[in-house]
Structure formats: C-alpha cells, structure tokens
Design an enzyme around this catalytic site. Sequence first.
Site, mmCIF file in Angstrom:
data_model
loop_
_atom_site.group_PDB
_atom_site.id
_atom_site.type_symbol
_atom_site.label_atom_id
_atom_site.label_comp_id
_atom_site.label_asym_id
_atom_site.label_seq_id
_atom_site.Cartn_x
_atom_site.Cartn_y
_atom_site.Cartn_z
ATOM 1 N N VAL A 58 -19.721 1.727 -3.450
ATOM 2 C CA VAL A 58 -20.041 0.317 -3.215
ATOM 3 C C VAL A 58 -21.479 0.186 -2.697
ATOM 4 O O VAL A 58 -22.251 -0.637 -3.174
ATOM 5 C CB VAL A 58 -19.058 -0.318 -2.197
ATOM 6 C CG1 VAL A 58 -19.396 -1.784 -1.979
ATOM 7 C CG2 VAL A 58 -17.616 -0.176 -2.679
ATOM 8 N N LYS A 111 0.870 -1.177 0.000
ATOM 9 C CA LYS A 111 0.000 0.000 0.000
ATOM 10 C C LYS A 111 0.904 1.223 0.000
ATOM 11 O O LYS A 111 2.059 1.152 0.440
ATOM 12 C CB LYS A 111 -0.856 -0.001 1.277
ATOM 13 C CG LYS A 111 -2.106 0.825 1.186
ATOM 14 C CD LYS A 111 -3.283 0.021 0.680
ATOM 15 C CE LYS A 111 -4.535 0.849 0.607
ATOM 16 N NZ LYS A 111 -5.696 0.098 0.186
ATOM 17 N N GLY A 149 -23.840 3.869 4.515
ATOM 18 C CA GLY A 149 -22.942 4.372 3.469
ATOM 19 C C GLY A 149 -23.518 4.066 2.098
ATOM 20 O O GLY A 149 -23.629 2.911 1.708
ATOM 21 N N GLY A 161 -22.299 5.182 -0.851
ATOM 22 C CA GLY A 161 -21.304 5.634 -1.826
ATOM 23 C C GLY A 161 -21.182 4.674 -2.997
ATOM 24 O O GLY A 161 -22.142 3.995 -3.367
HETATM 25 P P1 NAD Z 1 -17.372 6.167 -0.930
HETATM 26 O O1 NAD Z 1 -16.511 7.244 -0.400
HETATM 27 O O2 NAD Z 1 -17.843 6.217 -2.333
HETATM 28 O O3 NAD Z 1 -18.681 6.036 -0.015
HETATM 29 C C1 NAD Z 1 -18.658 6.095 1.372
HETATM 30 C C2 NAD Z 1 -19.969 6.709 1.801
HETATM 31 O O4 NAD Z 1 -20.040 6.660 3.221
HETATM 32 C C3 NAD Z 1 -20.132 8.201 1.410
HETATM 33 O O5 NAD Z 1 -21.372 8.361 0.761
HETATM 34 C C4 NAD Z 1 -20.052 8.929 2.748
HETATM 35 O O6 NAD Z 1 -20.849 10.096 2.768
HETATM 36 C C5 NAD Z 1 -20.588 7.883 3.693
HETATM 37 N N1 NAD Z 1 -20.220 8.064 5.095
HETATM 38 C C6 NAD Z 1 -19.050 8.513 5.617
HETATM 39 N N2 NAD Z 1 -19.113 8.535 6.951
HETATM 40 C C7 NAD Z 1 -20.341 8.071 7.290
HETATM 41 C C8 NAD Z 1 -21.011 7.847 8.508
HETATM 42 N N3 NAD Z 1 -20.430 8.117 9.677
HETATM 43 N N4 NAD Z 1 -22.267 7.354 8.468
HETATM 44 C C9 NAD Z 1 -22.884 7.088 7.307
HETATM 45 N N5 NAD Z 1 -22.288 7.288 6.110
HETATM 46 C C10 NAD Z 1 -21.052 7.773 6.105
HETATM 47 O O7 NAD Z 1 -16.574 4.812 -0.625
HETATM 48 P P2 NAD Z 1 -16.788 3.405 -1.316
HETATM 49 O O8 NAD Z 1 -15.843 3.277 -2.459
HETATM 50 O O9 NAD Z 1 -18.242 3.138 -1.511
HETATM 51 O O10 NAD Z 1 -16.234 2.439 -0.174
HETATM 52 C C11 NAD Z 1 -17.004 2.185 0.981
HETATM 53 C C12 NAD Z 1 -16.154 1.407 1.991
HETATM 54 O O11 NAD Z 1 -15.716 0.184 1.420
HETATM 55 C C13 NAD Z 1 -14.876 2.151 2.420
HETATM 56 O O12 NAD Z 1 -14.617 1.841 3.762
HETATM 57 C C14 NAD Z 1 -13.795 1.534 1.544
HETATM 58 O O13 NAD Z 1 -12.518 1.588 2.142
HETATM 59 C C15 NAD Z 1 -14.289 0.103 1.437
HETATM 60 N N6 NAD Z 1 -13.835 -0.594 0.222
HETATM 61 C C16 NAD Z 1 -14.126 -0.084 -1.002
HETATM 62 C C17 NAD Z 1 -13.708 -0.755 -2.146
HETATM 63 C C18 NAD Z 1 -14.032 -0.224 -3.527
HETATM 64 O O14 NAD Z 1 -13.842 -0.949 -4.509
HETATM 65 N N7 NAD Z 1 -14.536 0.997 -3.652
HETATM 66 C C19 NAD Z 1 -12.982 -1.945 -2.033
HETATM 67 C C20 NAD Z 1 -12.708 -2.452 -0.758
HETATM 68 C C21 NAD Z 1 -13.145 -1.767 0.363
#
Ligand code: NAD
Length: 367
Positions: free
Chosen positions: A198, A94, A194, A196
């Site tokens: 995913v 990383k 969340g 977002g």
């Molecule tokens: P993202 O930033 O697109 O979405 C995260 C969402 O969570 C946002 O809409 C944000 O407003 C919301 N959020 C933040 N704090 C919050 C809280 N306290 N309560 C409620 N909502 C809250 O991220 P993502 O790409 O959807 O990833 C989501 C999670 O999955 C992250 O922890 C990321 O590390 C993990 N992850 C993502 C991937 C990927 O392919 N994107 C892969 C492995 C792990």
Amino acid sequence: MIAEVVKANELTKIDPVFGQPSFNDHEQVVFCHDKDTGLKAIIGIHNTVLGPALGGTRMWNYANEWEALNDVLRLSRGMTYKSAISGLNLGGGKAVIIGDASKDKTPEMITRFGQFVNSLSGKYITAEDVGSTTADMDLIRDVTPYVTGISESRGGSGNPSPVTAYGVYMGMKAAAMHQFGSNNLDGKKILVQGTGHVGETLIDYLTKEGALVQISDINEEKMQYIAGKYGAKIFNGDDLYSADVDIYAPCALGATINDATINKIKAKVIAGAANNQLAVEQVHGKILMEKGIAYAPDFLINAGGIINVYAEIVGYDKAEALKRTENIYNTTLEIFHFAEANNITTHQAAMQIAQKRIDEKKKETAK
Ligand code: NAD
C-alpha cells in the site's frame, strides 16, 4: 494430577469465548481442526445483518490459542464496521490459521481450510490477509465459491493493495481539506511509515502531486529502492514520531498512536492504511482531538481493498470499485463534520454512523 485439577479449577474462573474481552456480540465462532494437514483455524463471524461476513484469512504464528482467538474476534468486529461505513452490503468476519506461513503452510492445509469455509454455506466469505496469498485463494476456490481476491486470470480482482492506496490517498486529501482548508498536497511534508504494497502506491500518488515525501521502513533495501524510484527522502531523524511534518501516514503496523508516541506527534493530520492505529481507541482518539490533530479513521480510509473484492462478488467492475473508493473522500469529510458538530472523536463518529446503518437494516428486516 493435582496440577491438572488446579489448572481446571482456574480455568472455570474464565469464560473462554463469551467472556473474552474481545467478544462483542459475535454471532458465531467456528473452530476448525484437521489432524492430517495440521490445520488449526478459527473463523469469527461478527455480524451478518448487512450481508455475508467477509474478511481475510490471517496465518500467523500466534504465541498461544488465546492470542489467536482474541485476534479473530477483534478483526472480525473491525470488518463489520469497515463494510458498514463503506456502504457495502456485507457483514464482518475474519479467519485465523495458527502457524508460520513461511514454514507450516501447505496446499493440503489451505484446501482443507477451504472445505471448512464451504461448510458455512456462504455465511462467511474469505479473502487474502497477512500470511495468505492470491495463490492460496485460488486453491480455496477449487473447493468453495465463498472466496474473493482470486487471481485475475481466474476472473478475480487480484491484488487489492493499489485500490487500498487510492482510498487512503482520498481520505488523506479530505483530512487535509478539513485541517488546512485545501485538499492540495503540493508542498505538504508527508511522512509515510511502511513502503510495502500500500505504502508504495500511496507514495506514487503523493510524489506525483508534488508532496515532499519522507519514508521509513525496517526493510532497508526496499526503502532505498522506493526512495530512488519515486524521489522520496529517507527519514533520517532519531525519532520518527517527532518528525517535523504536516501529515503522518502509518502504513506499516497498528497501534503506533500510543502513550509513548502521542505527545511527540507534530503532524496536524494522521491518515494511513494500517489497521487499528489507535492503541486504545477511546483514549488516544480523544487526545488527538484535544490536540487538534485531524485523524482520518483507519477502517474508513483503508476500505479500498474490501470495496475491490466486493466488486468481485457483485460482478467485478474495476471502474465502479474505483468510483466507490473515490467516495472515501466525501465520507471522510462527512465524518469530520459529524464529529465536530457532536463534539466526539472521528473514530467515534465513524463507528456511530456505521452502527446506525446496521441498526436500521435490522429494524427493516424485522418488519
Ligand atoms: P506490507 O507487508 O506489504 O508492507 C508493510 C511494510 O511495513 C513492509 O515494507 C515492512 O517492512 C514495513 N514495516 C514493518 N514494521 C515496520 C516498522 N516498525 N517501521 C517501519 N516499517 C515497518 O503490507 P501492506 O499490504 O502494504 O499493508 C500495510 C498496512 O495496511 C498493514 O497494516 C495492513 O494491515 C493494512 N491494510 C492493508 C490493506 C491492503 O489492501 N494491502 C488493506 C487494509 C489495510
């Protein structure tokens, strides 16, 4: 002058890298600095027994350099186990760039970072993470082949989030199978925290299957949009963690299963995308086990993204990536059985199986 001497003496009491609590037999840690572009980055290579260390580049406004070092050590170790449990021939690595991505990031800085990645000759391969984008990966690709997650127009795999969501969906179904005796989510009350990248795709899968989805997000506008688009209900209770649901899917931030929340959780299954959901793995994993809550290990079920970028290295094939991601269902079930048979937590079970794969490969290579 005296203050400086005192500080130096204090510093000698701490071993800054190998003595860090997060240092865990990492193979190599590379500090990258470039005055002209303001780049300060750390690349952590945890383990390369199974293959090159692959993991994203996180750009974050760390409070200090200790925090950045701690993060890269922790995250790179996590990648080793994620790839190992997913059956990928990849090690764990990383990178972190210190700075605010919305203010400090420049194309020159990212290019310079790409040159540092190149200098490792493929031992570390980078990808997107928080604070970095597909466009950044395209810039890095101009100076090194050791990058994944580049845009589809340049032959890459693009945004990994939909594949991650598919894997989480598979892991959730397996956990439901284990806990409820059926993998059918129709009528199940599911809270997705969340909405977002995913979270949204996961909500799409769940609502299509007939689950009764409730959502929560600090981004009010996004939450309203998702609720309208997929017919999900916005969670309107006082305390998210006490929600009366069958399944809790953390898809926002890590460490939501902690001392303050764990005794309130009514859900019988926890399965989500967020990394490092258990605040203290051994402690909170054990409490979940004792409470009879089926926890699908995060690093196993959120591996769809890395499976997708791996396909980019070995010759990108979307169908193959989805097939491997679908297999998260079988692996999750195996983990539940192994954990039960050995009276250990699912997190421990996944770690042990991943470590076994690494140890076997190490032995084989030593022959
Ligand atoms: P993202 O930033 O697109 O979405 C995260 C969402 O969570 C946002 O809409 C944000 O407003 C919301 N959020 C933040 N704090 C919050 C809280 N306290 N309560 C409620 N909502 C809250 O991220 P993502 O790409 O959807 O990833 C989501 C999670 O999955 C992250 O922890 C990321 O590390 C993990 N992850 C993502 C991937 C990927 O392919 N994107 C892969 C492995 C792990």
